[in-house]
Motif scaffolding. Structure first.
Motif, mmCIF file in Angstrom:
data_model
loop_
_atom_site.group_PDB
_atom_site.id
_atom_site.type_symbol
_atom_site.label_atom_id
_atom_site.label_comp_id
_atom_site.label_asym_id
_atom_site.label_seq_id
_atom_site.Cartn_x
_atom_site.Cartn_y
_atom_site.Cartn_z
ATOM 1 N N CYS A 143 0.826 -1.217 0.000
ATOM 2 C CA CYS A 143 0.000 0.000 0.000
ATOM 3 C C CYS A 143 0.851 1.255 0.000
ATOM 4 N N LYS A 144 1.907 1.277 0.806
ATOM 5 C CA LYS A 144 2.740 2.482 0.869
ATOM 6 C C LYS A 144 3.475 2.715 -0.443
ATOM 7 N N LEU A 153 0.882 9.109 4.254
ATOM 8 C CA LEU A 153 0.821 8.779 5.679
ATOM 9 C C LEU A 153 2.167 8.246 6.161
ATOM 10 N N TYR A 154 2.733 7.320 5.393
ATOM 11 C CA TYR A 154 4.025 6.727 5.751
ATOM 12 C C TYR A 154 5.113 7.798 5.852
ATOM 13 N N ARG A 156 4.741 11.063 6.248
ATOM 14 C CA ARG A 156 4.446 12.012 7.318
ATOM 15 C C ARG A 156 4.886 11.450 8.680
ATOM 16 N N VAL A 157 4.586 10.187 8.934
ATOM 17 C CA VAL A 157 4.958 9.569 10.216
ATOM 18 C C VAL A 157 6.469 9.414 10.321
ATOM 19 N N CYS A 158 7.112 8.981 9.238
ATOM 20 C CA CYS A 158 8.569 8.823 9.253
ATOM 21 C C CYS A 158 9.269 10.167 9.434
ATOM 22 N N GLU A 159 8.727 11.197 8.802
ATOM 23 C CA GLU A 159 9.303 12.543 8.923
ATOM 24 C C GLU A 159 9.187 13.040 10.364
ATOM 25 N N ARG A 160 8.068 12.765 11.003
ATOM 26 C CA ARG A 160 7.868 13.169 12.389
ATOM 27 C C ARG A 160 8.890 12.509 13.310
ATOM 28 N N HIS A 161 9.323 11.304 12.952
ATOM 29 C CA HIS A 161 10.297 10.574 13.773
ATOM 30 C C HIS A 161 11.722 10.724 13.231
ATOM 31 N N GLY A 162 11.921 11.642 12.318
ATOM 32 C CA GLY A 162 13.256 11.922 11.800
ATOM 33 C C GLY A 162 13.822 10.851 10.887
ATOM 34 N N TRP A 163 12.989 10.031 10.290
ATOM 35 C CA TRP A 163 13.397 8.972 9.371
ATOM 36 C C TRP A 163 14.361 7.975 10.017
ATOM 37 N N LYS A 164 14.400 7.942 11.368
ATOM 38 C CA LYS A 164 15.289 7.010 12.046
ATOM 39 C C LYS A 164 14.717 5.605 12.051
ATOM 40 N N ILE A 165 13.449 5.502 12.408
ATOM 41 C CA ILE A 165 12.810 4.195 12.517
ATOM 42 C C ILE A 165 11.667 4.143 11.498
ATOM 43 N N LYS A 166 11.931 3.568 10.358
ATOM 44 C CA LYS A 166 10.940 3.559 9.284
ATOM 45 C C LYS A 166 9.804 2.575 9.566
ATOM 46 N N LYS A 167 10.034 1.606 10.456
ATOM 47 C CA LYS A 167 8.994 0.643 10.775
ATOM 48 C C LYS A 167 7.807 1.304 11.471
ATOM 49 N N VAL A 168 8.038 2.458 12.098
ATOM 50 C CA VAL A 168 6.945 3.208 12.719
ATOM 51 C C VAL A 168 5.950 3.618 11.637
ATOM 52 N N ILE A 170 5.471 2.008 8.794
ATOM 53 C CA ILE A 170 4.796 0.784 8.342
ATOM 54 C C ILE A 170 3.669 0.424 9.311
ATOM 55 N N VAL A 171 3.936 0.537 10.608
ATOM 56 C CA VAL A 171 2.905 0.228 11.610
ATOM 57 C C VAL A 171 1.726 1.191 11.471
ATOM 58 N N ALA A 172 2.001 2.447 11.172
ATOM 59 C CA ALA A 172 0.917 3.418 10.966
ATOM 60 C C ALA A 172 0.062 3.014 9.765
ATOM 61 N N VAL A 173 0.704 2.553 8.702
ATOM 62 C CA VAL A 173 -0.034 2.102 7.518
ATOM 63 C C VAL A 173 -0.838 0.844 7.851
ATOM 64 N N MET A 174 -0.247 -0.060 8.634
ATOM 65 C CA MET A 174 -0.965 -1.273 9.049
ATOM 66 C C MET A 174 -2.234 -0.920 9.825
ATOM 67 N N ARG A 175 -2.110 0.022 10.753
ATOM 68 C CA ARG A 175 -3.279 0.456 11.535
ATOM 69 C C ARG A 175 -4.341 1.074 10.637
ATOM 70 N N LYS A 176 -3.900 1.899 9.694
ATOM 71 C CA LYS A 176 -4.844 2.572 8.790
ATOM 72 C C LYS A 176 -5.595 1.537 7.941
ATOM 73 N N ILE A 177 -4.872 0.549 7.424
ATOM 74 C CA ILE A 177 -5.513 -0.509 6.628
ATOM 75 C C ILE A 177 -6.544 -1.241 7.480
ATOM 76 N N LEU A 178 -6.158 -1.577 8.705
ATOM 77 C CA LEU A 178 -7.070 -2.279 9.609
ATOM 78 C C LEU A 178 -8.322 -1.449 9.879
ATOM 79 N N HIS A 179 -8.154 -0.151 10.112
ATOM 80 C CA HIS A 179 -9.301 0.727 10.376
ATOM 81 C C HIS A 179 -10.207 0.839 9.147
ATOM 82 N N ILE A 180 -9.600 0.890 7.971
ATOM 83 C CA ILE A 180 -10.400 0.977 6.745
ATOM 84 C C ILE A 180 -11.176 -0.320 6.526
#
Length: 190
Positions: A143-144, A153-154, A156-168, A170-180
């Motif tokens: 999806c990403k 979304l991916y 935006r979340v990675c940028e907020r965390h400074g692109w250090k932990i990209k899995k964050v 992925i988890v945000a995308v996983m949550r969004k897919i689940l909610h949809i």
């Protein structure tokens, strides 16, 4: 049951592939052992196809379920097997009243690691259903890559965390897919 069987057989296939790779890279190569492991991999591939065919047959025999799953599979990256697995593991979202409860059930809720003045890193709780988390990982990657909204979304979340932990991301995308998927199932819309 079929969804869990598919997951178990895929795990066995991964294990056999890892063994085959290790045997091929070993100091002394035993060709008979490698041949048997490769035959096992072929057998497991056939078993996976049979289980997937049984899942498709079960879905086709229930028109109401098929209609709802067809709407869910309109999400780029989410196929029939993923949709069936999520619906089966959540018991068609029975007993789940809102998105927060669903997120917690799956184990994608954020857990703070702190005690007194010490503040550790936040992570997902992983106290929920591991099959759903495992099943959402590859669709999230797809999806990403192929859907602009998920990619935004991916990023935006990675940028907020400074692109250090990209899995964050992925988890945000996983949550969004689940909610949809939850919303599509409950509302019956595309």
């Amino acid at each position: 049951e079929l969804s869990r069987e598919r997951s178990a057989v895929k795990d066995m296939r991964t294990q056999a592939k890892n063994q085959s790779h290790a045997k091929e890279k070993a100091h002394e190569i035993i060709s008979g052992s490698i041949k048997r492991t490769n035959e096992l991999i072929k057998y497991l591939n056939k078993q996976i196809k049979k289980v997937e065919k049984d899942i498709e047959t079960a879905v086709k025999s229930n028109p109401e379920l098929k209609e709802k799953l067809d709407k869910i599979t309109t999400i780029k990256g989410v196929g029939l097997q993923t949709a069936v697995m999520i619906i089966a593991e959540t018991n068609a979202f029975e007993g789940i009243e809102n998105r927060r409860q669903l997120t917690s059930y799956v184990g994608l809720d954020v857990k703070e690691n702190q005690s007194g003045k010490k503040a550790g890193r936040a992570s997902i709780s992983k106290h929920g259903n591991k099959y759903v988390r495992k099943g959402l990982y590859m669709p999230a990657l797809s999806c990403k890559k192929h859907d602009k909204k998920f990619k935004d979304l991916y990023e935006r979340v990675c940028e907020r965390h400074g692109w250090k932990i990209k899995k964050v991301g992925i988890v945000a995308v996983m949550r969004k897919i689940l909610h949809i998927i939850y919303a599509l199932w409950k509302n019956g819309t595309e």
